[in-house]
Design an enzyme around this catalytic site. Sequence first.
Site, PDB file in Angstrom:
ATOM      1  N   LYS A  22      -0.787   4.934   4.379  1.00  0.00           N
ATOM      2  CA  LYS A  22      -1.697   3.838   5.173  1.00  0.00           C
ATOM      3  C   LYS A  22      -1.025   3.580   6.709  1.00  0.00           C
ATOM      4  O   LYS A  22      -0.022   3.384   6.688  1.00  0.00           O
ATOM      5  CB  LYS A  22      -1.621   2.657   4.349  1.00  0.00           C
TER       6      LYS A  22
ATOM      7  N   HIS B 227       0.870  -1.237   0.018  1.00  0.00           N
ATOM      8  CA  HIS B 227       0.189  -0.031  -0.098  1.00  0.00           C
ATOM      9  C   HIS B 227       0.745   1.219  -0.024  1.00  0.00           C
ATOM     10  O   HIS B 227       1.972   1.158  -0.049  1.00  0.00           O
ATOM     11  CB  HIS B 227      -0.897   0.054   1.133  1.00  0.00           C
TER      12      HIS B 227
END
Length: 245
Positions: A134, A130
């Site tokens: 995040k 990600h």
Amino acid sequence: MKIAVFGADGRMGGEACRAVNLAEDMDLVAGIDISDSRDKALEAQVMVDFTHPDSVMDNISWCVNQGISAVVGTTGFTGERLDQIRDLLGHDPQVGVLIAPNFSIGAVLMMHFSQVAAPYFESVEIIETHHTGKADAPSGTAATTARLVSQARTAAKCTPMVDSTTHEEAGARGATIESVRVHSLRLPGVIAQQEVRLTSSGETLSIINDARARSSYMPGVLQSIRWVVDHPGLTVGLEPVLGIS
């Protein structure tokens, strides 16, 4: 269909507003953010929520009390919170509330296919990547995938996955979620990617979902909007919308 989007100034909320505007069968009647009155959404049939865990429960309560169905992509739902929503809806609900941790059709199918395939392989590991913004690791999707894989292997009475590691730097083998190893990468320029790697002697099956833009979540959001108005009560996950629950 008349739609309101809560969290309209956020990244996902903004994408939802654009998707609704482009849908021929939908009309965006309100784009609401933290400083706006919810009264602008009173004419909506469905509310889409991409806000914050601190505010989402109040938003859902408001919608149910107004007879407005809700499609919710905000995270932070515990079993206790889901029970609160069931109580709010009562035994004879008139509106639908759909809560999905992931609106990516590809991601949901990846989890489903991984669960189906897991009993047929000796070992399964998950690698998820990600963006650097995040906050949680592993991702909710990766954790859910690991649990589904573990449940499928347990139901099939599979032998434990072999791992002979005896010396490792902390975290080198990733996190362990219900016996499944999950490895998290955080890199700039990435939205969301997950690979489920299933292996046996001489064979590897990789199931990969790669979301390259937030717009990739919108087909799932639009399908959920169309679905929820005909399905009162609480629904968790995109799977029922896709017919794979």
